[in-house]
Design a protein around this motif. Sequence first.
Motif, PDB file in Angstrom:
ATOM      1  N   GLU A  21       0.832  -1.204   0.000  1.00  0.00           N
ATOM      2  CA  GLU A  21       0.000   0.000   0.000  1.00  0.00           C
ATOM      3  C   GLU A  21       0.870   1.260   0.000  1.00  0.00           C
ATOM      4  OE1 GLU A  21      -3.710   1.982   2.533  1.00  0.00           O
ATOM      5  OE2 GLU A  21      -2.684   0.198   3.277  1.00  0.00           O
ATOM      6  N   GLU A  22       1.932   1.236   0.822  1.00  0.00           N
ATOM      7  CA  GLU A  22       2.817   2.408   0.879  1.00  0.00           C
ATOM      8  C   GLU A  22       3.574   2.588  -0.431  1.00  0.00           C
ATOM      9  OE1 GLU A  22       6.402   4.361   3.574  1.00  0.00           O
ATOM     10  OE2 GLU A  22       5.610   2.384   4.072  1.00  0.00           O
ATOM     11  N   ILE A  26       3.676   5.787  -2.912  1.00  0.00           N
ATOM     12  CA  ILE A  26       4.917   6.445  -3.315  1.00  0.00           C
ATOM     13  C   ILE A  26       4.971   6.595  -4.835  1.00  0.00           C
ATOM     14  CG2 ILE A  26       7.426   6.168  -3.465  1.00  0.00           C
ATOM     15  CD1 ILE A  26       7.339   4.944  -0.665  1.00  0.00           C
ATOM     16  N   TYR A  27       4.571   5.540  -5.546  1.00  0.00           N
ATOM     17  CA  TYR A  27       4.575   5.620  -7.010  1.00  0.00           C
ATOM     18  C   TYR A  27       3.558   6.652  -7.505  1.00  0.00           C
ATOM     19  CZ  TYR A  27       7.592   1.535  -7.363  1.00  0.00           C
ATOM     20  OH  TYR A  27       8.656   0.677  -7.275  1.00  0.00           O
ATOM     21  N   VAL A  28       2.419   6.754  -6.799  1.00  0.00           N
ATOM     22  CA  VAL A  28       1.451   7.800  -7.153  1.00  0.00           C
ATOM     23  C   VAL A  28       2.066   9.177  -6.940  1.00  0.00           C
ATOM     24  CG1 VAL A  28      -0.726   8.884  -6.474  1.00  0.00           C
ATOM     25  CG2 VAL A  28      -0.612   6.413  -6.751  1.00  0.00           C
ATOM     26  N   GLU A  51      -0.132  -1.629 -10.312  1.00  0.00           N
ATOM     27  CA  GLU A  51       0.323  -3.000 -10.128  1.00  0.00           C
ATOM     28  C   GLU A  51       0.582  -3.296  -8.649  1.00  0.00           C
ATOM     29  OE1 GLU A  51       3.502  -6.159 -12.059  1.00  0.00           O
ATOM     30  OE2 GLU A  51       3.276  -4.133 -12.872  1.00  0.00           O
ATOM     31  N   GLU A  52       1.211  -2.326  -7.940  1.00  0.00           N
ATOM     32  CA  GLU A  52       1.442  -2.520  -6.508  1.00  0.00           C
ATOM     33  C   GLU A  52       0.118  -2.641  -5.756  1.00  0.00           C
ATOM     34  OE1 GLU A  52       4.483  -2.887  -5.029  1.00  0.00           O
ATOM     35  OE2 GLU A  52       5.240  -2.874  -7.074  1.00  0.00           O
ATOM     36  N   ASP A  53      -0.877  -1.873  -6.152  1.00  0.00           N
ATOM     37  CA  ASP A  53      -2.186  -1.966  -5.511  1.00  0.00           C
ATOM     38  C   ASP A  53      -2.826  -3.326  -5.779  1.00  0.00           C
ATOM     39  OD1 ASP A  53      -4.228  -0.554  -3.942  1.00  0.00           O
ATOM     40  OD2 ASP A  53      -5.463  -0.732  -5.736  1.00  0.00           O
ATOM     41  N   GLY A  54      -2.559  -3.894  -6.955  1.00  0.00           N
ATOM     42  CA  GLY A  54      -3.046  -5.244  -7.246  1.00  0.00           C
ATOM     43  C   GLY A  54      -2.405  -6.272  -6.330  1.00  0.00           C
ATOM     44  N   HIS A  55      -1.114  -6.113  -6.047  1.00  0.00           N
ATOM     45  CA  HIS A  55      -0.435  -7.008  -5.101  1.00  0.00           C
ATOM     46  C   HIS A  55      -1.083  -6.910  -3.723  1.00  0.00           C
ATOM     47  CE1 HIS A  55       3.517  -6.643  -7.635  1.00  0.00           C
ATOM     48  NE2 HIS A  55       2.565  -7.297  -8.264  1.00  0.00           N
ATOM     49  N   ARG A  56      -1.382  -5.676  -3.308  1.00  0.00           N
ATOM     50  CA  ARG A  56      -2.007  -5.479  -2.002  1.00  0.00           C
ATOM     51  C   ARG A  56      -3.340  -6.210  -1.904  1.00  0.00           C
ATOM     52  NH1 ARG A  56      -6.035  -2.742  -0.042  1.00  0.00           N
ATOM     53  NH2 ARG A  56      -6.478  -1.830  -2.097  1.00  0.00           N
TER      54      ARG A  56
END
Length: 323
Positions: A21-22, A26-28, A51-56
């Motif tokens: 989530e963090e 950061i990417y945003v 993509e990171e949000d998909g992992h979350r």
Amino acid sequence: MKKFAELTEREILAIAIASEEEDSRIYVSFSEELAERYPATSKVFAEMAEEEDGHRRQLLEIYQARFGQNLPAIRREDVTGYYSRRPTWLMTNLPLETIRGQAEAMEKDAQRFYVQAAKASQDVGVRKLLGDLALVERSHGEKASALSEAILTESAREAEGHTAQKFFVLQYIQPGLAGLMDGSVSTLAPLFAAAFATHTNFSTLLVGLAASLGAGISMGFAEALSDDGAITGRGAPLIRGVVCGLMTTLGGLGHALPYLVPDSWPNAFWTATAIAGVVVFVELWLIAYIRARYMDTPFLKAVAQIVVGGVVVLFTGILIGGA
């Protein structure tokens, strides 16, 4: 603080969820920070945030299936040796390559965590997911490159290269040049006035040190407080202030330090003054070169503006000191 080996599977998943989530946030932040200067790269970071949000979401689903809705109150900072992220407010006005390097480091850190987490997990499904995420993070750099290839067209790369060059000039060259000009030129008159008034190296050195350090502090504060870079796009004010202050001080010290020649030496004053004169000549021509190289000023025009002006200030100081 806990050691990683002491974490339960529930805590490992909770940290992984919070980390993804963090990283997404950061990417945003990177995407928003670069939107005006580098729109194509901004889009790349927006894709990576998704993509990171998909992992979350994947991690949260498996956590809820095993442990329910409540996440334990544990952060990665609570684990000994666990990687940490720089606060996003420290990442504003950074050069493009620095931001890309930060993103690459984030992916490497995440990959190492998932490898360790997969080894510590006893559940086959959790271990598989963590192992898969480790592979994803390892290849994330390649995916980012693929996104860059797709999004960063040749024209976009050329435009971003021009923007990066412009930002470098505004952030470092312009304040550094302003400082060097002020330190090299403005200290000439008081230094050489003191030199020809006293004919003692030590007294001249003290005047040179005072003028250089005073000018450096003054110019540094003036540059840092001139604007915050939000409107002008000149970058972080603290960096500009430090660059300007240091270059101002160095510009003045260049022709002050030759007066370290001890007064007890034969012809000490004229030896130091001759060395200082050579240093002044080099400083003025260096300023002219920088103006021609980075500020698109014709070289002969830069020479006329800087060298002639510097020589006038120099002889002004000599005339005043000799009066």
